[in-house]
Design a protein around this motif. Structure first.
Motif, PDB file in Angstrom:
ATOM      1  N   VAL A 166     -29.068  11.276 -16.343  1.00  0.00           N
ATOM      2  CA  VAL A 166     -29.278  11.493 -14.910  1.00  0.00           C
ATOM      3  C   VAL A 166     -27.934  11.749 -14.241  1.00  0.00           C
ATOM      4  CG1 VAL A 166     -30.054  10.439 -12.756  1.00  0.00           C
ATOM      5  CG2 VAL A 166     -31.398  10.160 -14.855  1.00  0.00           C
ATOM      6  N   PHE A 167     -27.624  13.012 -14.037  1.00  0.00           N
ATOM      7  CA  PHE A 167     -26.401  13.386 -13.322  1.00  0.00           C
ATOM      8  C   PHE A 167     -26.621  14.603 -12.430  1.00  0.00           C
ATOM      9  CE2 PHE A 167     -26.410  15.862 -17.161  1.00  0.00           C
ATOM     10  CZ  PHE A 167     -25.864  17.073 -16.813  1.00  0.00           C
ATOM     11  N   ALA A 168     -27.765  15.269 -12.570  1.00  0.00           N
ATOM     12  CA  ALA A 168     -28.090  16.413 -11.716  1.00  0.00           C
ATOM     13  C   ALA A 168     -28.680  15.900 -10.405  1.00  0.00           C
ATOM     14  CB  ALA A 168     -29.077  17.340 -12.412  1.00  0.00           C
ATOM     15  N   PRO A 169     -28.290  16.472  -9.259  1.00  0.00           N
ATOM     16  CA  PRO A 169     -28.802  16.009  -7.959  1.00  0.00           C
ATOM     17  C   PRO A 169     -30.331  15.995  -7.906  1.00  0.00           C
ATOM     18  CG  PRO A 169     -26.949  17.490  -7.627  1.00  0.00           C
ATOM     19  CD  PRO A 169     -27.259  17.520  -9.107  1.00  0.00           C
ATOM     20  N   ALA A 189     -29.834   7.325  -8.043  1.00  0.00           N
ATOM     21  CA  ALA A 189     -30.086   8.760  -7.986  1.00  0.00           C
ATOM     22  C   ALA A 189     -28.776   9.512  -7.865  1.00  0.00           C
ATOM     23  CB  ALA A 189     -30.988   9.107  -6.798  1.00  0.00           C
ATOM     24  N   ALA A 190     -28.701  10.659  -8.516  1.00  0.00           N
ATOM     25  CA  ALA A 190     -27.522  11.508  -8.435  1.00  0.00           C
ATOM     26  C   ALA A 190     -27.595  12.380  -7.185  1.00  0.00           C
ATOM     27  CB  ALA A 190     -27.414  12.382  -9.681  1.00  0.00           C
ATOM     28  N   SER A 191     -26.436  12.555  -6.544  1.00  0.00           N
ATOM     29  CA  SER A 191     -26.347  13.378  -5.340  1.00  0.00           C
ATOM     30  C   SER A 191     -25.080  14.218  -5.406  1.00  0.00           C
ATOM     31  CB  SER A 191     -26.321  12.493  -4.082  1.00  0.00           C
ATOM     32  OG  SER A 191     -26.080  13.259  -2.921  1.00  0.00           O
ATOM     33  N   LEU A 241     -37.150   5.080  -3.060  1.00  0.00           N
ATOM     34  CA  LEU A 241     -37.160   6.543  -3.079  1.00  0.00           C
ATOM     35  C   LEU A 241     -37.277   7.105  -1.663  1.00  0.00           C
ATOM     36  CD1 LEU A 241     -39.487   7.190  -6.159  1.00  0.00           C
ATOM     37  CD2 LEU A 241     -36.989   7.251  -6.095  1.00  0.00           C
ATOM     38  N   GLU A 242     -38.066   6.433  -0.821  1.00  0.00           N
ATOM     39  CA  GLU A 242     -38.172   6.898   0.559  1.00  0.00           C
ATOM     40  C   GLU A 242     -36.856   6.670   1.305  1.00  0.00           C
ATOM     41  OE1 GLU A 242     -41.711   5.942   2.664  1.00  0.00           O
ATOM     42  OE2 GLU A 242     -42.976   6.866   1.117  1.00  0.00           O
ATOM     43  N   GLY A 263     -31.411  11.967   3.048  1.00  0.00           N
ATOM     44  CA  GLY A 263     -31.346  13.412   2.911  1.00  0.00           C
ATOM     45  C   GLY A 263     -31.433  13.929   1.500  1.00  0.00           C
ATOM     46  N   LEU A 264     -31.775  13.052   0.536  1.00  0.00           N
ATOM     47  CA  LEU A 264     -31.868  13.479  -0.860  1.00  0.00           C
ATOM     48  C   LEU A 264     -33.329  13.762  -1.213  1.00  0.00           C
ATOM     49  CD1 LEU A 264     -30.247  13.844  -3.554  1.00  0.00           C
ATOM     50  CD2 LEU A 264     -31.033  11.537  -4.145  1.00  0.00           C
ATOM     51  N   GLU A 265     -33.583  14.904  -1.803  1.00  0.00           N
ATOM     52  CA  GLU A 265     -34.921  15.227  -2.290  1.00  0.00           C
ATOM     53  C   GLU A 265     -35.018  14.831  -3.761  1.00  0.00           C
ATOM     54  OE1 GLU A 265     -37.944  19.070  -2.826  1.00  0.00           O
ATOM     55  OE2 GLU A 265     -36.050  19.295  -1.753  1.00  0.00           O
ATOM     56  N   VAL A 266     -35.795  13.807  -4.063  1.00  0.00           N
ATOM     57  CA  VAL A 266     -35.914  13.343  -5.442  1.00  0.00           C
ATOM     58  C   VAL A 266     -36.949  14.191  -6.177  1.00  0.00           C
ATOM     59  CG1 VAL A 266     -35.155  11.014  -4.880  1.00  0.00           C
ATOM     60  CG2 VAL A 266     -37.577  11.541  -4.795  1.00  0.00           C
ATOM     61  N   ARG A 267     -36.692  14.403  -7.482  1.00  0.00           N
ATOM     62  CA  ARG A 267     -37.520  15.343  -8.234  1.00  0.00           C
ATOM     63  C   ARG A 267     -38.221  14.716  -9.434  1.00  0.00           C
ATOM     64  NH1 ARG A 267     -34.919  18.900 -10.889  1.00  0.00           N
ATOM     65  NH2 ARG A 267     -32.804  18.079 -10.769  1.00  0.00           N
ATOM     66  N   ARG A 268     -37.574  13.703 -10.030  1.00  0.00           N
ATOM     67  CA  ARG A 268     -38.131  13.165 -11.281  1.00  0.00           C
ATOM     68  C   ARG A 268     -37.537  11.789 -11.530  1.00  0.00           C
ATOM     69  NH1 ARG A 268     -37.286  16.909 -16.369  1.00  0.00           N
ATOM     70  NH2 ARG A 268     -35.118  16.693 -15.649  1.00  0.00           N
ATOM     71  N   LEU A 269     -38.318  10.942 -12.199  1.00  0.00           N
ATOM     72  CA  LEU A 269     -37.868   9.614 -12.602  1.00  0.00           C
ATOM     73  C   LEU A 269     -37.581   9.595 -14.102  1.00  0.00           C
ATOM     74  CD1 LEU A 269     -40.477   7.307 -10.813  1.00  0.00           C
ATOM     75  CD2 LEU A 269     -38.043   7.467 -10.263  1.00  0.00           C
ATOM     76  N   THR A 270     -36.464   8.966 -14.456  1.00  0.00           N
ATOM     77  CA  THR A 270     -36.195   8.634 -15.845  1.00  0.00           C
ATOM     78  C   THR A 270     -36.135   7.119 -15.930  1.00  0.00           C
ATOM     79  OG1 THR A 270     -34.932  10.672 -16.185  1.00  0.00           O
ATOM     80  CG2 THR A 270     -34.597   8.897 -17.773  1.00  0.00           C
ATOM     81  N   ILE A 271     -37.020   6.524 -16.714  1.00  0.00           N
ATOM     82  CA  ILE A 271     -37.124   5.063 -16.789  1.00  0.00           C
ATOM     83  C   ILE A 271     -36.458   4.567 -18.064  1.00  0.00           C
ATOM     84  CG2 ILE A 271     -38.695   3.100 -16.856  1.00  0.00           C
ATOM     85  CD1 ILE A 271     -40.650   4.589 -15.190  1.00  0.00           C
ATOM     86  N   VAL A 272     -35.596   3.548 -17.919  1.00  0.00           N
ATOM     87  CA  VAL A 272     -34.889   2.970 -19.052  1.00  0.00           C
ATOM     88  C   VAL A 272     -34.972   1.450 -18.960  1.00  0.00           C
ATOM     89  CG1 VAL A 272     -33.311   4.945 -19.092  1.00  0.00           C
ATOM     90  CG2 VAL A 272     -32.621   2.867 -17.893  1.00  0.00           C
ATOM     91  N   GLY A 273     -34.447   0.766 -19.985  1.00  0.00           N
ATOM     92  CA  GLY A 273     -34.497  -0.683 -20.032  1.00  0.00           C
ATOM     93  C   GLY A 273     -35.761  -1.174 -20.714  1.00  0.00           C
TER      94      GLY A 273
END
Length: 309
Positions: A46-49, A64-66, A191-192, A198-208
């Motif tokens: 996860v490094f892409a905005p 989240a990346a921004s 996420l809200e 001002g960040l538009e989130v696109r996808r979740l990556t779940i770890v742990g």
């Protein structure tokens, strides 16, 4: 204090005594590195905005990346430098999540724990299996995941865990489902908050450790309305550190190249179901209504609590 440098910078090689004690080559490069949540996020790829890393351990940091620094006016989400020097990180440092499920297992699932001890399956899988048969929204049952205060929908140390809406029709499976759904509602809060920044989130990556539960992953996809993916290795903090070391030592020319070499994903993504997402939108509003209705009670009881030493 030391000089502030990018996480990928090579600053030295290991000292002689350390190399001798560990068997490492004395020419081994030491890179600056980063904090654990930044490393976990990078190790998840996860490094892409707009990409979000959900780190589901005892607590649940959400990062989240921004492309630029951002500010959440409600102060639910913080802004930090990311491990990738070209990116920023929006982060909520974590509400109690897996810790709630562990408490539920330890206190209310003796049969499942005994079955696990006999080699008859994982206690968490045995406990959450029946919850998969409960409808989304747990038929009106809501859990507030505030067992050690709240980090969502706001930071509030006086908040406490609550089951609300219990009836004689509810079973233990309903309570288990409500507990799983609660962390997804808190995730949606965060996420809200990122959206308010001002960040538009696109996808979740779940770890742990919490990423191992397929039901929990699907609930999060349905609650947030976002696709969910899981790396082949869910323990991504060490992977993130290795990515930085690979760039710092010159093995890879950029973070993007190192991520491509180090990170793979399980083939199946969890896609949100539109009908369940709509049902969860109604349930999410109920969760927030319960929290804000109880907020004055939390604060009043906190004021009345005896002082501790």
């Amino acid at each position: 204090l030391p000089e502030v440098l990018p996480a990928t910078d090579a600053v030295a090689t290991v000292r002689g005594p350390f190399a001798e004690a560990t068997g490492l080559d004395p020419g081994t490069v030491v890179a600056v590195g980063c904090g654990d949540e930044m490393a976990a996020t990078l190790g998840a790829g996860v490094f892409a905005p707009g990409e979000v890393c959900d780190v589901v351990g005892t607590a649940e940091p959400v990062c989240a990346a921004s492309a630029e620094p951002r500010e959440d006016p409600n102060m639910l989400v913080e802004c930090h430098p990311h491990a990738d020097p070209d990116v920023w990180l929006l982060e909520n440092p974590g509400f109690v999540s897996g810790g709630n499920l562990r408490w539920w297992r330890d206190q209310f699932a003796p049969g499942e724990r005994a079955a696990e001890a006999r080699g008859q399956g994982d206690a968490y899988d045995l406990l959450t299996g029946p919850a998969a048969e409960v409808p989304p929204g747990a038929e009106g049952l809501v859990f507030l995941p505030c067992m050690q205060g709240a980090m969502a929908p706001e930071w509030n140390g006086a908040a406490r865990g609550v089951f609300y809406g219990l009836t004689l029709a509810h079973t233990r499976a309903h309570l288990t489902r409500a507990l799983l759904e609660a962390s997804a509602y808190a995730l949606r809060d965060i996420l809200e908050g990122m959206g308010h920044a001002g960040l538009e989130v696109r996808r979740l990556t779940i770890v742990g450790g919490g990423a191992k539960g397929a039901l929990w992953r699907q609930i999060k996809a349905d609650v947030t309305g976002l696709p969910v993916r899981v790396p082949t290795s869910v323990e991504t903090t060490a992977t993130g550190a290795a990515i930085l070391a690979a760039v710092g030592s010159g093995l890879h020319g950029s973070v993007a190249d190192a991520v491509a070499a180090f990170v793979d994903y399980q083939p199946d993504e969890h896609v949100p179901d539109p009908e369940r997402h709509q049902r969860y939108t109604d349930a999410y509003r109920r969760y927030r209504d319960v929290y804000y209705a109880l907020k004055p009670v939390f604060e009043r009881l906190d004021e009345q609590a005896p002082a501790t030493t």
